[in-house]
Design a protein around this motif. Structure first.
Motif, PDB file in Angstrom:
ATOM      1  N   GLU A  44       0.739  -1.313  -0.182  1.00  0.00           N
ATOM      2  CA  GLU A  44      -0.294   0.143   0.570  1.00  0.00           C
ATOM      3  C   GLU A  44       0.800   0.805   0.197  1.00  0.00           C
ATOM      4  O   GLU A  44       1.207   1.280   0.995  1.00  0.00           O
ATOM      5  CB  GLU A  44      -0.875  -0.418   1.145  1.00  0.00           C
ATOM      6  N   PRO A  45       0.820   1.582  -0.916  1.00  0.00           N
ATOM      7  CA  PRO A  45       1.954   2.979  -1.043  1.00  0.00           C
ATOM      8  C   PRO A  45       1.923   4.498  -0.730  1.00  0.00           C
ATOM      9  O   PRO A  45       0.014   4.203  -0.428  1.00  0.00           O
ATOM     10  CB  PRO A  45       1.816   2.855  -2.959  1.00  0.00           C
ATOM     11  N   ALA A  46       2.370   5.556  -0.356  1.00  0.00           N
ATOM     12  CA  ALA A  46       1.934   6.646   0.012  1.00  0.00           C
ATOM     13  C   ALA A  46       1.532   6.813  -0.987  1.00  0.00           C
ATOM     14  O   ALA A  46       1.338   6.905  -1.994  1.00  0.00           O
ATOM     15  CB  ALA A  46       3.340   7.551   0.281  1.00  0.00           C
ATOM     16  N   LYS A  47       0.300   7.756  -0.922  1.00  0.00           N
ATOM     17  CA  LYS A  47      -0.461   8.669  -1.691  1.00  0.00           C
ATOM     18  C   LYS A  47       0.337   9.376  -3.035  1.00  0.00           C
ATOM     19  O   LYS A  47      -0.776   9.225  -4.090  1.00  0.00           O
ATOM     20  CB  LYS A  47      -1.240   9.931  -0.731  1.00  0.00           C
ATOM     21  N   GLN A  48       1.559   9.613  -2.858  1.00  0.00           N
ATOM     22  CA  GLN A  48       1.477  10.147  -4.109  1.00  0.00           C
ATOM     23  C   GLN A  48       2.182   8.503  -5.417  1.00  0.00           C
ATOM     24  O   GLN A  48       1.453   9.004  -6.504  1.00  0.00           O
ATOM     25  CB  GLN A  48       3.314  11.544  -3.850  1.00  0.00           C
ATOM     26  N   ASP A  49       2.146   8.385  -4.831  1.00  0.00           N
ATOM     27  CA  ASP A  49       3.052   6.939  -4.853  1.00  0.00           C
ATOM     28  C   ASP A  49       1.326   6.151  -5.804  1.00  0.00           C
ATOM     29  O   ASP A  49       1.313   5.000  -6.632  1.00  0.00           O
ATOM     30  CB  ASP A  49       3.472   5.818  -4.803  1.00  0.00           C
ATOM     31  N   LEU A  50       1.042   6.163  -5.144  1.00  0.00           N
ATOM     32  CA  LEU A  50      -0.719   5.627  -5.073  1.00  0.00           C
ATOM     33  C   LEU A  50      -1.418   6.212  -6.218  1.00  0.00           C
ATOM     34  O   LEU A  50      -1.985   5.782  -6.865  1.00  0.00           O
ATOM     35  CB  LEU A  50      -1.663   5.170  -3.383  1.00  0.00           C
ATOM     36  N   ASP A  51      -1.308   7.546  -6.141  1.00  0.00           N
ATOM     37  CA  ASP A  51      -2.117   8.738  -7.079  1.00  0.00           C
ATOM     38  C   ASP A  51      -1.689   8.390  -8.455  1.00  0.00           C
ATOM     39  O   ASP A  51      -2.235   8.344  -9.312  1.00  0.00           O
ATOM     40  CB  ASP A  51      -2.158   9.906  -6.324  1.00  0.00           C
ATOM     41  N   ALA A  52       0.043   7.889  -8.683  1.00  0.00           N
ATOM     42  CA  ALA A  52       0.526   7.746  -9.577  1.00  0.00           C
ATOM     43  C   ALA A  52       0.061   6.380 -10.373  1.00  0.00           C
ATOM     44  O   ALA A  52      -0.711   6.383 -11.761  1.00  0.00           O
ATOM     45  CB  ALA A  52       2.490   7.795  -9.930  1.00  0.00           C
ATOM     46  N   LEU A  53       0.380   5.556  -9.322  1.00  0.00           N
ATOM     47  CA  LEU A  53       0.159   4.028 -10.150  1.00  0.00           C
ATOM     48  C   LEU A  53      -1.707   3.840 -10.573  1.00  0.00           C
ATOM     49  O   LEU A  53      -1.492   2.958 -11.685  1.00  0.00           O
ATOM     50  CB  LEU A  53      -0.386   3.674  -8.856  1.00  0.00           C
ATOM     51  N   MET A  54      -2.773   4.701 -10.051  1.00  0.00           N
ATOM     52  CA  MET A  54      -3.955   4.408 -10.441  1.00  0.00           C
ATOM     53  C   MET A  54      -4.030   5.171 -11.436  1.00  0.00           C
ATOM     54  O   MET A  54      -5.150   5.065 -12.529  1.00  0.00           O
ATOM     55  CB  MET A  54      -4.930   5.753  -9.369  1.00  0.00           C
ATOM     56  N   THR A  55      -3.051   6.060 -11.618  1.00  0.00           N
ATOM     57  CA  THR A  55      -3.559   6.894 -13.362  1.00  0.00           C
ATOM     58  C   THR A  55      -3.076   6.091 -14.434  1.00  0.00           C
ATOM     59  O   THR A  55      -3.451   5.943 -15.388  1.00  0.00           O
ATOM     60  CB  THR A  55      -2.741   8.094 -12.746  1.00  0.00           C
ATOM     61  N   LEU A  56      -1.832   5.568 -14.034  1.00  0.00           N
ATOM     62  CA  LEU A  56      -0.958   4.661 -15.231  1.00  0.00           C
ATOM     63  C   LEU A  56      -2.054   3.166 -15.233  1.00  0.00           C
ATOM     64  O   LEU A  56      -1.883   3.254 -16.766  1.00  0.00           O
ATOM     65  CB  LEU A  56       0.077   4.353 -14.597  1.00  0.00           C
ATOM     66  N   THR A  57      -2.494   2.994 -14.318  1.00  0.00           N
ATOM     67  CA  THR A  57      -3.209   1.506 -14.704  1.00  0.00           C
ATOM     68  C   THR A  57      -5.006   1.922 -14.202  1.00  0.00           C
ATOM     69  O   THR A  57      -5.647   1.031 -14.484  1.00  0.00           O
ATOM     70  CB  THR A  57      -3.396   0.409 -13.299  1.00  0.00           C
ATOM     71  N   GLU A  58      -5.497   3.216 -15.193  1.00  0.00           N
ATOM     72  CA  GLU A  58      -6.829   3.217 -15.524  1.00  0.00           C
ATOM     73  C   GLU A  58      -8.058   3.293 -13.613  1.00  0.00           C
ATOM     74  O   GLU A  58      -8.508   2.177 -14.294  1.00  0.00           O
ATOM     75  CB  GLU A  58      -6.973   2.880 -16.528  1.00  0.00           C
ATOM     76  N   GLY A  59      -6.858   3.462 -13.120  1.00  0.00           N
ATOM     77  CA  GLY A  59      -7.959   3.378 -11.535  1.00  0.00           C
ATOM     78  C   GLY A  59      -8.183   1.876 -11.269  1.00  0.00           C
ATOM     79  O   GLY A  59      -8.789   1.484 -10.292  1.00  0.00           O
ATOM     80  N   GLY A  60      -6.085   0.970 -11.457  1.00  0.00           N
ATOM     81  CA  GLY A  60      -6.593  -0.374 -11.220  1.00  0.00           C
ATOM     82  C   GLY A  60      -7.586  -1.007 -12.250  1.00  0.00           C
ATOM     83  O   GLY A  60      -7.268  -2.231 -12.157  1.00  0.00           O
ATOM     84  N   SER A  61      -8.244  -0.577 -13.102  1.00  0.00           N
ATOM     85  CA  SER A  61      -8.470  -1.253 -14.441  1.00  0.00           C
ATOM     86  C   SER A  61      -8.093  -2.794 -15.215  1.00  0.00           C
ATOM     87  O   SER A  61      -8.553  -3.328 -15.916  1.00  0.00           O
ATOM     88  CB  SER A  61      -9.996  -0.689 -14.789  1.00  0.00           C
ATOM     89  N   MET A  62      -6.943  -1.549 -15.669  1.00  0.00           N
ATOM     90  CA  MET A  62      -5.853  -2.304 -16.218  1.00  0.00           C
ATOM     91  C   MET A  62      -4.889  -3.252 -16.032  1.00  0.00           C
ATOM     92  O   MET A  62      -4.533  -4.092 -16.437  1.00  0.00           O
ATOM     93  CB  MET A  62      -5.171  -1.236 -16.774  1.00  0.00           C
ATOM     94  N   ILE A  63      -5.344  -3.173 -14.361  1.00  0.00           N
ATOM     95  CA  ILE A  63      -4.099  -4.581 -13.604  1.00  0.00           C
ATOM     96  C   ILE A  63      -5.011  -5.921 -13.807  1.00  0.00           C
ATOM     97  O   ILE A  63      -5.962  -6.178 -13.408  1.00  0.00           O
ATOM     98  CB  ILE A  63      -4.335  -4.040 -12.140  1.00  0.00           C
ATOM     99  N   GLU A  64      -4.259  -6.441 -14.838  1.00  0.00           N
ATOM    100  CA  GLU A  64      -4.700  -8.278 -15.044  1.00  0.00           C
ATOM    101  C   GLU A  64      -4.272  -8.915 -13.514  1.00  0.00           C
ATOM    102  O   GLU A  64      -5.085  -9.887 -13.082  1.00  0.00           O
ATOM    103  CB  GLU A  64      -3.769  -8.213 -15.982  1.00  0.00           C
ATOM    104  N   ALA A  65      -2.904  -9.085 -13.324  1.00  0.00           N
ATOM    105  CA  ALA A  65      -2.717 -10.073 -12.112  1.00  0.00           C
ATOM    106  C   ALA A  65      -1.990  -9.521 -11.243  1.00  0.00           C
ATOM    107  O   ALA A  65      -1.260  -8.263 -11.073  1.00  0.00           O
ATOM    108  CB  ALA A  65      -1.734 -11.145 -12.421  1.00  0.00           C
ATOM    109  N   VAL A  66      -1.609  -9.832  -9.868  1.00  0.00           N
ATOM    110  CA  VAL A  66      -1.060  -9.610  -8.635  1.00  0.00           C
ATOM    111  C   VAL A  66      -0.469 -10.692  -8.369  1.00  0.00           C
ATOM    112  O   VAL A  66      -0.580 -11.520  -7.939  1.00  0.00           O
ATOM    113  CB  VAL A  66      -1.367  -8.911  -7.336  1.00  0.00           C
TER     114      VAL A  66
END
Length: 253
Positions: A44-66
């Motif tokens: 669970e990243p800090a807010k700045q990193d989490l925001d960047a991750l969510m932007t990159l992955t379109e709100g997490g919708s583009m994450i296929e697998a963990v």
């Protein structure tokens, strides 16, 4: 969140022993050729990193697998499921045992069949001669190591540790150091030949992943391999572990 290549990002985080010593942790983000994403480990990243991750992955919708690759890294798996509820949540047998309430994929990351599903993207390696899941909760020697083929970046938890010494110490002990887990002695299987199996695995890893460009280590940073080569770094790590390996041979053969 740091972009290390065109399709590989690494997010650094905090993990403190006894709430005092910060040995760090991490999560990597890999983009598939088709545009979907794979997360390596849960954090669970800090807010700045989490925001960047969510932007990159379109709100997490583009994450296929963990892919959770270390049996004993379980704290943030619940967050990963919330972040990407439609993604495949893949872990080890211990993840299933420790977090049975999560919606785990039936595939286990330590199984060859599961690794084959992602073989177009990653190389995988599991150490020989050590317990993959130790009975001792403090022994985190083994994990599934991954190498992103396109970038030649290795994602490693515990098994390979990056020791970034302070500048003053580097005057006496040169350079950043790649080392095997300090509890290797406790992780080696209690049988004849285990130490030699571990050395054989390490040498094979050095040979097969010789052109590795970087190592993202959970503990405690990113090691850029420019200026040194991976086989040499592995040999130095084996030299540092030699007393441990010799002691095991003396006891078990």
């Amino acid at each position: 969140m740091k972009q290390l290549s065109q399709d590989f990002w690494n997010i650094r985080g905090d993990f403190k022993i006894a709430h005092v010593i910060n040995i760090g942790t991490h999560m990597s983000v890999v983009r598939r050729p088709g545009g979907k994403f794979i997360l390596l480990d849960s954090y669970e990243p800090a807010k700045q990193d989490l925001d960047a991750l969510m932007t990159l992955t379109e709100g997490g919708s583009m994450i296929e697998a963990v892919l959770n690759v270390h049996p004993f890294h379980t704290i943030h798996c619940g967050f990963a499921e919330k972040l990407a509820p439609n993604a495949r949540l893949i872990g080890t047998r211990r993840h299933h045992e420790q977090k049975p309430d999560l919606h785990w994929d039936t595939a286990l990351i330590e199984d060859a069949a599961t690794q084959q599903e992602f073989a177009d993207l990653f190389d995988f390696s599991i150490p020989s001669g050590v317990d993959f899941i130790s009975d001792d909760e403090a022994v985190h020697v083994s994990s599934v190591l991954l190498r992103h083929r396109a970038s030649r970046i290795v994602h490693a938890d515990d098994t390979l540790m990056y020791i970034d010494l302070p500048a003053l110490a580097q005057k006496l002990i040169p350079g950043p150091q790649l080392r095997f887990h300090p509890k290797l002695a406790d992780g080696l299987e209690k049988r004849s030949g285990a130490a030699d199996d571990y050395v054989r695995w390490a040498n094979q890893l050095a040979s097969e992943w010789a052109d590795t460009s970087m190592i993202c280590a959970a503990h405690n940073g990113i090691l850029d391999m420019s200026g040194q080569n991976f086989p040499e770094a592995i040999r130095e790590a084996l030299d540092a572990a030699a007393p441990t390996l010799d002691k095991h041979r003396s006891k078990y053969g």
